[in-house]
Design an enzyme around this catalytic site. Sequence first.
Site, PDB file in Angstrom:
ATOM      1  N   GLY A   1       0.813  -1.209   0.000  1.00 14.87           N
ATOM      2  CA  GLY A   1       0.000   0.000   0.000  1.00 14.87           C
ATOM      3  C   GLY A   1       0.844   1.255   0.000  1.00 14.87           C
TER       4      GLY A   1
ATOM      5  CB  THR B   1       0.510   4.124  -4.790  1.00 12.65           C
ATOM      6  OG1 THR B   1      -0.767   4.002  -4.151  1.00 12.65           O
ATOM      7  CG2 THR B   1       0.885   2.819  -5.472  1.00 12.65           C
TER       8      THR B   1
ATOM      9  CB  ILE C   1       1.678   6.014   6.254  1.00 17.10           C
ATOM     10  CG1 ILE C   1       0.985   7.077   7.116  1.00 17.10           C
ATOM     11  CG2 ILE C   1       2.743   5.291   7.080  1.00 17.10           C
ATOM     12  CD1 ILE C   1       0.195   6.502   8.290  1.00 17.10           C
TER      13      ILE C   1
ATOM     14  CB  SER D   1      -3.797   2.407  14.274  1.00 17.54           C
ATOM     15  OG  SER D   1      -4.626   3.460  14.701  1.00 17.54           O
TER      16      SER D   1
ATOM     17  CE1 TYR E   1      -7.371   1.270  10.371  1.00 18.33           C
ATOM     18  CE2 TYR E   1      -7.585   2.438  12.452  1.00 18.33           C
ATOM     19  CZ  TYR E   1      -6.841   2.113  11.340  1.00 18.33           C
ATOM     20  OH  TYR E   1      -5.575   2.627  11.187  1.00 18.33           O
TER      21      TYR E   1
END
Length: 264
Positions: free
Chosen positions: A14, A16, A19, A141, A154
């Site tokens: 991830g 592109t 972070i 996170s 999440y």
Amino acid sequence: MHIDLSGRTALVTGSTQGIGYAIAAGLARAGARVAVNGRDGGRVEEAVRTLRSETGNAEILGAPGDLASEDGTGAVIRAVPQVDILVNNLGIFGATPPLEIDDAQWRQYFEVNVLTAIRLIRAYLPGMQEQGWGRVLSLASDSAVAIPAEMIHYGMTKTSLLAVSRGFAKAAAGTGVTVNSVIAGPTHTGGVEEFVRQLVGDELPWEEAQHQFMLQHRPQSLIQRLIEPEEIANMVVYLSSPQASATTGGALRVDGGYVDSILP
């Protein structure tokens, strides 16, 4: 501290934008050969070109593929068959009232945020152990510890990543491979800007919207601002380095003091 990752190959999932992009740039500046991943091949190629220009590192390659599927994971592994540094950054998030999260959404969040990381660890950890050196990092996170009411699904996935990292660190014990998670706090990315707007509205200028978001929804932050992606990348680059050889099985915080605890 001089960090030299020359001769090491890193895969950042991830990467592109946001972070992940900042992490890829940080590793490239430290001399690593970096594989950029994303679902859209065109965006991957664009990120590769931009990173080469920004970092002066020509050893940046594309590894497109949807890691939420076994076929996509296979494509990424074929593009990068051997990895010294694995950074599991891929993740999705969004606000949903708790009682409205259905089974399909629970499964989607687990498969994208957790199972993608597990698949790649299974694929690359044996090679790291065989060579006696490796780094596995998963982006967690503050939501792993302080579960937000507006996105329990999440938070659940990020808590799971802490457990996954600790467990695989035990599996890699004594091999020269370290496995850690990084607890990122509220970070300034395009996706977070959209999330902030969902919660505080579109009318306010961005600086005021960010301020209101922190006051209303993240008042525990000790820096009282969103973290910049490069600040997360700094921790990841350090943990990827030889200097971090005695740090494993940990959950390292780059959260701006958000989590109100001495330990994670």
